[in-house]
Design a protein around this motif. Sequence first.
Motif, PDB file in Angstrom:
ATOM      1  N   GLU A 107       0.818  -1.209   0.000  1.00  0.00           N
ATOM      2  CA  GLU A 107       0.000   0.000   0.000  1.00  0.00           C
ATOM      3  C   GLU A 107       0.856   1.266   0.000  1.00  0.00           C
ATOM      4  OE1 GLU A 107      -2.744  -0.085   3.196  1.00  0.00           O
ATOM      5  OE2 GLU A 107      -3.710  -1.933   2.577  1.00  0.00           O
ATOM      6  N   GLU A 108       2.008   1.215   0.636  1.00  0.00           N
ATOM      7  CA  GLU A 108       2.891   2.368   0.701  1.00  0.00           C
ATOM      8  C   GLU A 108       4.249   1.979   0.140  1.00  0.00           C
ATOM      9  OE1 GLU A 108       3.107   4.100   4.542  1.00  0.00           O
ATOM     10  OE2 GLU A 108       0.939   4.083   4.856  1.00  0.00           O
ATOM     11  N   THR A 109       4.757   2.778  -0.760  1.00  0.00           N
ATOM     12  CA  THR A 109       6.040   2.486  -1.401  1.00  0.00           C
ATOM     13  C   THR A 109       6.911   3.733  -1.361  1.00  0.00           C
ATOM     14  OG1 THR A 109       5.119   3.096  -3.560  1.00  0.00           O
ATOM     15  CG2 THR A 109       5.043   0.761  -2.952  1.00  0.00           C
ATOM     16  N   PRO A 110       8.215   3.580  -1.539  1.00  0.00           N
ATOM     17  CA  PRO A 110       9.102   4.748  -1.560  1.00  0.00           C
ATOM     18  C   PRO A 110       8.730   5.717  -2.674  1.00  0.00           C
ATOM     19  CG  PRO A 110      10.361   2.725  -1.324  1.00  0.00           C
ATOM     20  CD  PRO A 110       8.962   2.311  -1.628  1.00  0.00           C
ATOM     21  N   ARG A 111       9.047   6.967  -2.450  1.00  0.00           N
ATOM     22  CA  ARG A 111       8.718   8.011  -3.424  1.00  0.00           C
ATOM     23  C   ARG A 111       9.345   7.738  -4.790  1.00  0.00           C
ATOM     24  NH1 ARG A 111       7.300  13.346  -1.720  1.00  0.00           N
ATOM     25  NH2 ARG A 111       6.712  13.452   0.471  1.00  0.00           N
ATOM     26  N   TRP A 112      10.576   7.261  -4.795  1.00  0.00           N
ATOM     27  CA  TRP A 112      11.259   7.108  -6.075  1.00  0.00           C
ATOM     28  C   TRP A 112      10.579   6.103  -6.964  1.00  0.00           C
ATOM     29  CZ3 TRP A 112      13.277   2.807  -8.338  1.00  0.00           C
ATOM     30  CH2 TRP A 112      13.506   1.682  -7.548  1.00  0.00           C
ATOM     31  N   GLN A 113       9.920   5.068  -6.383  1.00  0.00           N
ATOM     32  CA  GLN A 113       9.236   4.076  -7.207  1.00  0.00           C
ATOM     33  C   GLN A 113       8.030   4.690  -7.905  1.00  0.00           C
ATOM     34  OE1 GLN A 113      10.240   0.315  -4.246  1.00  0.00           O
ATOM     35  NE2 GLN A 113       8.329   0.317  -5.369  1.00  0.00           N
ATOM     36  N   ARG A 114       7.273   5.520  -7.199  1.00  0.00           N
ATOM     37  CA  ARG A 114       6.124   6.169  -7.821  1.00  0.00           C
ATOM     38  C   ARG A 114       6.570   7.153  -8.905  1.00  0.00           C
ATOM     39  NH1 ARG A 114       3.422   8.368  -2.588  1.00  0.00           N
ATOM     40  NH2 ARG A 114       5.157   7.415  -1.474  1.00  0.00           N
ATOM     41  N   ILE A 115       7.663   7.873  -8.624  1.00  0.00           N
ATOM     42  CA  ILE A 115       8.196   8.796  -9.633  1.00  0.00           C
ATOM     43  C   ILE A 115       8.692   8.021 -10.860  1.00  0.00           C
ATOM     44  CG2 ILE A 115      10.031  10.453 -10.098  1.00  0.00           C
ATOM     45  CD1 ILE A 115       9.866  11.285  -7.147  1.00  0.00           C
ATOM     46  N   TYR A 116       9.307   6.871 -10.619  1.00  0.00           N
ATOM     47  CA  TYR A 116       9.836   6.042 -11.711  1.00  0.00           C
ATOM     48  C   TYR A 116       8.730   5.644 -12.677  1.00  0.00           C
ATOM     49  CZ  TYR A 116      11.731   1.858 -14.021  1.00  0.00           C
ATOM     50  OH  TYR A 116      12.111   0.921 -14.939  1.00  0.00           O
ATOM     51  N   TRP A 117       7.627   5.131 -12.150  1.00  0.00           N
ATOM     52  CA  TRP A 117       6.555   4.654 -13.028  1.00  0.00           C
ATOM     53  C   TRP A 117       5.831   5.813 -13.701  1.00  0.00           C
ATOM     54  CZ3 TRP A 117       7.095   0.091 -14.652  1.00  0.00           C
ATOM     55  CH2 TRP A 117       7.595  -0.926 -13.835  1.00  0.00           C
ATOM     56  N   CYS A 118       5.704   6.914 -12.993  1.00  0.00           N
ATOM     57  CA  CYS A 118       5.080   8.087 -13.617  1.00  0.00           C
ATOM     58  C   CYS A 118       5.933   8.571 -14.788  1.00  0.00           C
ATOM     59  CB  CYS A 118       4.917   9.201 -12.574  1.00  0.00           C
ATOM     60  SG  CYS A 118       3.627  10.394 -12.957  1.00  0.00           S
ATOM     61  N   GLY A 119       7.257   8.596 -14.594  1.00  0.00           N
ATOM     62  CA  GLY A 119       8.143   8.995 -15.670  1.00  0.00           C
ATOM     63  C   GLY A 119       8.129   8.028 -16.835  1.00  0.00           C
ATOM     64  N   LEU A 120       8.057   6.730 -16.531  1.00  0.00           N
ATOM     65  CA  LEU A 120       8.034   5.741 -17.605  1.00  0.00           C
ATOM     66  C   LEU A 120       6.757   5.837 -18.429  1.00  0.00           C
ATOM     67  CD1 LEU A 120       9.585   3.443 -18.923  1.00  0.00           C
ATOM     68  CD2 LEU A 120       8.484   1.850 -17.335  1.00  0.00           C
ATOM     69  N   LEU A 121       5.634   6.154 -17.776  1.00  0.00           N
ATOM     70  CA  LEU A 121       4.384   6.357 -18.516  1.00  0.00           C
ATOM     71  C   LEU A 121       4.528   7.508 -19.517  1.00  0.00           C
ATOM     72  CD1 LEU A 121       1.478   5.963 -15.917  1.00  0.00           C
ATOM     73  CD2 LEU A 121       1.740   4.736 -18.066  1.00  0.00           C
ATOM     74  N   GLY A 122       5.066   8.628 -19.040  1.00  0.00           N
ATOM     75  CA  GLY A 122       5.250   9.763 -19.933  1.00  0.00           C
ATOM     76  C   GLY A 122       6.216   9.454 -21.054  1.00  0.00           C
ATOM     77  N   LEU A 123       7.299   8.744 -20.742  1.00  0.00           N
ATOM     78  CA  LEU A 123       8.283   8.377 -21.763  1.00  0.00           C
ATOM     79  C   LEU A 123       7.665   7.459 -22.808  1.00  0.00           C
ATOM     80  CD1 LEU A 123      11.286   8.640 -22.580  1.00  0.00           C
ATOM     81  CD2 LEU A 123      11.721   6.563 -21.235  1.00  0.00           C
ATOM     82  N   THR A 124       6.846   6.520 -22.370  1.00  0.00           N
ATOM     83  CA  THR A 124       6.177   5.600 -23.301  1.00  0.00           C
ATOM     84  C   THR A 124       5.291   6.366 -24.281  1.00  0.00           C
ATOM     85  OG1 THR A 124       6.197   3.827 -21.658  1.00  0.00           O
ATOM     86  CG2 THR A 124       4.639   3.615 -23.476  1.00  0.00           C
ATOM     87  N   ALA A 125       4.476   7.270 -23.741  1.00  0.00           N
ATOM     88  CA  ALA A 125       3.586   8.049 -24.610  1.00  0.00           C
ATOM     89  C   ALA A 125       4.385   8.904 -25.582  1.00  0.00           C
ATOM     90  CB  ALA A 125       2.674   8.929 -23.760  1.00  0.00           C
ATOM     91  N   ALA A 126       5.455   9.541 -25.091  1.00  0.00           N
ATOM     92  CA  ALA A 126       6.244  10.433 -25.951  1.00  0.00           C
ATOM     93  C   ALA A 126       6.946   9.664 -27.063  1.00  0.00           C
ATOM     94  CB  ALA A 126       7.268  11.190 -25.099  1.00  0.00           C
ATOM     95  N   LEU A 127       7.594   8.553 -26.729  1.00  0.00           N
ATOM     96  CA  LEU A 127       8.346   7.811 -27.738  1.00  0.00           C
ATOM     97  C   LEU A 127       7.428   7.151 -28.758  1.00  0.00           C
ATOM     98  CD1 LEU A 127      11.284   6.219 -25.702  1.00  0.00           C
ATOM     99  CD2 LEU A 127      11.275   8.259 -27.126  1.00  0.00           C
ATOM    100  N   LEU A 128       6.276   6.659 -28.321  1.00  0.00           N
ATOM    101  CA  LEU A 128       5.352   6.059 -29.278  1.00  0.00           C
ATOM    102  C   LEU A 128       4.745   7.121 -30.200  1.00  0.00           C
ATOM    103  CD1 LEU A 128       3.583   3.262 -27.195  1.00  0.00           C
ATOM    104  CD2 LEU A 128       5.267   2.999 -29.012  1.00  0.00           C
ATOM    105  N   LEU A 129       4.550   8.335 -29.688  1.00  0.00           N
ATOM    106  CA  LEU A 129       4.107   9.426 -30.560  1.00  0.00           C
ATOM    107  C   LEU A 129       5.167   9.732 -31.611  1.00  0.00           C
ATOM    108  CD1 LEU A 129       2.373  12.059 -28.233  1.00  0.00           C
ATOM    109  CD2 LEU A 129       1.359  10.889 -30.188  1.00  0.00           C
ATOM    110  N   LEU A 130       6.426   9.748 -31.188  1.00  0.00           N
ATOM    111  CA  LEU A 130       7.509   9.991 -32.135  1.00  0.00           C
ATOM    112  C   LEU A 130       7.633   8.849 -33.143  1.00  0.00           C
ATOM    113  CD1 LEU A 130      10.228  11.358 -29.681  1.00  0.00           C
ATOM    114  CD2 LEU A 130       8.953  12.672 -31.377  1.00  0.00           C
ATOM    115  N   ALA A 131       7.322   7.629 -32.704  1.00  0.00           N
ATOM    116  CA  ALA A 131       7.480   6.460 -33.572  1.00  0.00           C
ATOM    117  C   ALA A 131       6.437   6.414 -34.670  1.00  0.00           C
ATOM    118  CB  ALA A 131       7.414   5.182 -32.746  1.00  0.00           C
ATOM    119  N   GLY A 132       5.219   6.771 -34.346  1.00  0.00           N
ATOM    120  CA  GLY A 132       4.199   6.641 -35.384  1.00  0.00           C
ATOM    121  C   GLY A 132       2.896   7.321 -35.061  1.00  0.00           C
ATOM    122  N   GLY A 133       2.924   8.244 -34.120  1.00  0.00           N
ATOM    123  CA  GLY A 133       1.705   8.945 -33.777  1.00  0.00           C
ATOM    124  C   GLY A 133       0.709   8.026 -33.100  1.00  0.00           C
TER     125      GLY A 133
END
Length: 636
Positions: free
Chosen positions: A434-460
């Motif tokens: 239920e409770e995790t370190p801050r860096w883990q939540r930041i990690y997954w939030c960043g990976l979500l944004g990176l996924t959306a950005a790179l897939l947009l660059l790849a083919g919209g």
Amino acid sequence: MLTTKMNPRVFWGASAIAGALLLLALIAPSTSDLIFGAAQAWVIDTFGWFYVAVVAGFLLFVTVLAVGPTGRLKLGPDDAEPDFPYVSWLAMLFAAGMGIGLMYFAVAEPVQHYIAPPEAAPGTIDAAREAMVITYTHWGVHAWAIYAVVGLSLAYFAHRKGLPLTMRSGLYPLLGKRINGPIGDAVDIFAICGTLFGIATSLGLGVAQITSGLNYVAGVPNTVTVQVGLIVVVMGAATISVLTGVDKGVRRLSELNLILAVCLMLFVLAVGPTLFLLRAYVQNFGLYLDHFFVRTFTLYAYEPRAWMADWTLFYWAWWIAWSPFVGMFIARISRGRTVREFVIGVLLVPTAFTFLWMTVFGNSAMGLDLGIAGGAISDAVQADLSTALFHFLEYLPGTAITSTLAVALVAVFFVTSADSGSLVIDTLASGGAEETPRWQRIYWCGLLGLTAALLLLAGGLGALQAATLVAALPFAVIMILLAFGLARQMDADLKGEAIETEAPPIRERLKRIFAPASRKDIARQIERQGAPALVEVRDALVEGGLENSRVEMDETGVWLVVEHANGRDFLYRIGARSRPLPALTALEAPEGRRALEWRMTAQTGDGTRARDVTGFTRAQIVADVLEHLQRWRLAA
């Protein structure tokens, strides 16, 4: 040194798979676009029938659970109260489930079906009727039934059976202790990957609409560079929200979302043809019911057409890919509700609002297009779906204000989808913690944004949609297994009810009233009293010839399992449960959250209420275990 609370195999396994796909998209965007497109075509051609069949089956399944005797079972102990007020609960359901999509498709989809319907003549009254029936089908109870299967399974096994809030827990009736091995890891990894690509698709839709709105309102260039920059900005806001947790950031943003959405919808309803829209709402619902079964099973098998893959099959795959995220999220916020209340709330309430939303925007847009717009809205939809809403608002009063509000609403939906998704993925990757370190939540939030950005660059958006369709296929199979496991467990729970044990000693209860225990206090009690007691019972059982007895421990607690040939295993779990302290308490919670009172609870596998055993001695816990073992033996 960073502290961690994760399942390393799931955390790094999902990260590696996502990283490999993103690396391909970054190094060879044109190649990755072709790969995603080919995979999408193969999935649709080979498994389109499967998507249609399983979605219909999921709707039937949750309906039977709600109307049958299983409907009275509670998602939690029998005396559990809901964690969130009903309105807040519904607001979070709505915002997490379909927020960005409603903004993106509210005008675009009905108009698209109106000008290019699968059956009726384009641009006719029949096409308008068909457009609303199709839109209702895509956004109605079918979608929410998919979410309900996953959410109900997770909520039941986590809140009632005491298992970790992870996808693998729903397979316990089928796999037993093997859920803690490679099979369980694979299930959670599939769920994380599906969530990543499902949310990335929504984020891609959202950022495309935000840039279109900013271009319309302020002349900001609508380019991929601007879109990626917006992803960075909005994901920064999502990171702040996700660090505050569900009870503050996510909840407050969800409520703000609902308020803004209702205001925009009521404005359009008031300044538009109000009486016509209300009549259309009722008639559209009637047409939806009239065509319900036909649309549920339509595949155009006799007259194949690309429309099916572009719309219905994409939606079914999109909802399935989103189901780990939305299902996990609604499971987390639904503790204390009955199965019947859960299904009715999840299926009907958001659907009714969605239907009104689509009617207000869709019918208004088609009416304007036939009248003063003179086909301009249709032209805008054909040119770029993301601009449809803003071209529609041109023909209403206060265009600048409503367009700005629409951009803000999409942005808030963007944040709520990202922060909720990050929390869910972090929970999956952390074994249900239920409770995790801050860096883990930041990690997954960043990976979500990176996924959306790179897939947009790849083919919209095409690449995003293709990735969603492919990711949904394996998880659809997992969902079928979750349904079988849930049905089996509920049936077993209905067949036998255990008697509750007495409350803890009065001195311990008084102590907790005036000095509530912390999570560390309860963890210490489990380590010093609970675990040794279960090991003592296990050792005695093994000495008595019951070698299929074992004690297991994870981040959530410790449990004794005694296997039985008929499949009705004995399960006695000791874990830590929390509940918010009254607002008037002087205690401060970490990270700005509401202060919690922690208790050591014991729960058997029959689904009865979790018993408070805080302060029990080792001997008292052993006696409680033996008492429930005797009842289980007589029932077995």
